[in-house]
Design a protein around this motif. Sequence first.
Motif, PDB file in Angstrom:
ATOM      1  N   ALA A 163       0.530   2.900 -11.497  1.00  0.00           N
ATOM      2  CA  ALA A 163       0.167   1.579 -10.979  1.00  0.00           C
ATOM      3  C   ALA A 163      -1.004   1.658 -10.014  1.00  0.00           C
ATOM      4  O   ALA A 163      -1.944   0.844 -10.084  1.00  0.00           O
ATOM      5  CB  ALA A 163       1.378   0.934 -10.301  1.00  0.00           C
ATOM      6  N   VAL A 164      -0.967   2.624  -9.118  1.00  0.00           N
ATOM      7  CA  VAL A 164      -2.032   2.760  -8.124  1.00  0.00           C
ATOM      8  C   VAL A 164      -3.365   3.081  -8.787  1.00  0.00           C
ATOM      9  O   VAL A 164      -4.398   2.458  -8.487  1.00  0.00           O
ATOM     10  CB  VAL A 164      -1.671   3.847  -7.094  1.00  0.00           C
ATOM     11  N   VAL A 165      -3.357   4.023  -9.705  1.00  0.00           N
ATOM     12  CA  VAL A 165      -4.611   4.444 -10.337  1.00  0.00           C
ATOM     13  C   VAL A 165      -5.175   3.345 -11.233  1.00  0.00           C
ATOM     14  O   VAL A 165      -6.388   3.079 -11.221  1.00  0.00           O
ATOM     15  CB  VAL A 165      -4.402   5.749 -11.129  1.00  0.00           C
ATOM     16  N   PRO A 183     -12.080  12.705   4.552  1.00  0.00           N
ATOM     17  CA  PRO A 183     -11.195  13.426   3.617  1.00  0.00           C
ATOM     18  C   PRO A 183     -10.110  12.485   3.099  1.00  0.00           C
ATOM     19  O   PRO A 183      -9.525  11.723   3.878  1.00  0.00           O
ATOM     20  CB  PRO A 183     -10.604  14.548   4.479  1.00  0.00           C
ATOM     21  N   SER A 184      -9.874  12.524   1.809  1.00  0.00           N
ATOM     22  CA  SER A 184      -8.990  11.539   1.177  1.00  0.00           C
ATOM     23  C   SER A 184      -7.586  11.539   1.774  1.00  0.00           C
ATOM     24  O   SER A 184      -7.018  10.481   2.060  1.00  0.00           O
ATOM     25  CB  SER A 184      -8.919  11.777  -0.330  1.00  0.00           C
ATOM     26  N   ALA A 241      -2.700   2.608   0.626  1.00  0.00           N
ATOM     27  CA  ALA A 241      -3.555   3.645   1.196  1.00  0.00           C
ATOM     28  C   ALA A 241      -4.194   4.495   0.103  1.00  0.00           C
ATOM     29  O   ALA A 241      -5.394   4.811   0.163  1.00  0.00           O
ATOM     30  CB  ALA A 241      -2.736   4.523   2.147  1.00  0.00           C
ATOM     31  N   ILE A 242      -3.419   4.861  -0.901  1.00  0.00           N
ATOM     32  CA  ILE A 242      -3.956   5.684  -1.990  1.00  0.00           C
ATOM     33  C   ILE A 242      -4.973   4.887  -2.807  1.00  0.00           C
ATOM     34  O   ILE A 242      -6.006   5.422  -3.228  1.00  0.00           O
ATOM     35  CB  ILE A 242      -2.809   6.195  -2.883  1.00  0.00           C
ATOM     36  N   ALA A 243      -4.699   3.600  -3.045  1.00  0.00           N
ATOM     37  CA  ALA A 243      -5.646   2.765  -3.790  1.00  0.00           C
ATOM     38  C   ALA A 243      -6.987   2.670  -3.058  1.00  0.00           C
ATOM     39  O   ALA A 243      -8.053   2.715  -3.684  1.00  0.00           O
ATOM     40  CB  ALA A 243      -5.063   1.368  -3.993  1.00  0.00           C
ATOM     41  N   ASP A 299      -3.174  13.383  -9.561  1.00  0.00           N
ATOM     42  CA  ASP A 299      -3.539  13.486  -8.143  1.00  0.00           C
ATOM     43  C   ASP A 299      -2.835  12.412  -7.326  1.00  0.00           C
ATOM     44  O   ASP A 299      -2.400  12.669  -6.199  1.00  0.00           O
ATOM     45  CB  ASP A 299      -5.055  13.360  -8.002  1.00  0.00           C
ATOM     46  N   ALA A 300      -2.728  11.206  -7.881  1.00  0.00           N
ATOM     47  CA  ALA A 300      -2.046  10.122  -7.163  1.00  0.00           C
ATOM     48  C   ALA A 300      -0.567  10.427  -6.969  1.00  0.00           C
ATOM     49  O   ALA A 300       0.009  10.133  -5.914  1.00  0.00           O
ATOM     50  CB  ALA A 300      -2.218   8.804  -7.930  1.00  0.00           C
TER      51      ALA A 300
END
Length: 295
Positions: free
Chosen positions: A102-104, A140-141, A162-164, A224-225
């Motif tokens: 969903a995020v990606v 940095p991510s 936050a990840i999005a 990665d997500a």
Amino acid sequence: MSGMTANTESISKVATKKPVNPFWYKIRRNPLTLFGLFLLLLILLASIFAPLISSYDPTKINITQRFAPPSGDHWFGTDEVGRDIFTRILYGARLSLGVGVAVVFGAGLIGTVIGAISGYFGGKLDQIIMRLMDIVLAFPSLVLAMAVAATLGPNLQNAMLAIAIIKIPVYVRLARAETLALREKLFVKAAVTFGIKPWRIIARHIIPNALSPVVIQVTLDIGDAILLVATLGFLGLGAQPPTPEWGAMISIGWKYLLDYWWYPTFPGLALFLASCGFNLIGDGIRDILDPKANR
């Protein structure tokens, strides 16, 4: 005559034979991609049919069974309050895979639209958008994701946001680069000449033709997500107990690693396999869709 008849029949069979899908044909020729696909299908099916595979409740506490080792009753053992770890991993797969995808996909959709708009219109709008993306990419991510999640509050929804945020700039840059090349193509210039509105050109001509690198990046980013979701959960900034989430399980379980090895080991193994599966599929799709990729 018989020879001509045989040749005619063979030609007819070839003509009527069902054509081979080149995409699936290339995937079948890549054993690592097939292995990644097998891993993901296995995890996905296990998570979907979790109630049929295990009769335990993933959040029900049973103190009398705390830290039970792997056995026929509890395949992966139990945790510090007697919950079945195998069951929690199955239900955690729903959350980890669902959140990662969903995020990606959300970040990819938003980033592609913004990048296409930026690349097509150019000028000050392009400069403003790209400078904002550069600011996000300057951090940095993981540090930025931690800062955003901690600021908004420790829960799963804020972790997803936050990840999005850290993923969107990647897709903006990809879509913008493709758009800068596509807007010089004859079919785009012809659309402009015929007076088609810019928004329609972006939606119908730019974005569909810019999706190839975006799709490749999406497949590579899902793994990665999932790791980022688990990392935020490990740090206490993601899903909160008693939600069955792999990162949160590892966060608690690593404290008991020496005495109860199964507690953090099996959630960590599930996380590794899921991430590995998505990365293998992403590499395979990249080799198929990107003609410049060499192995």
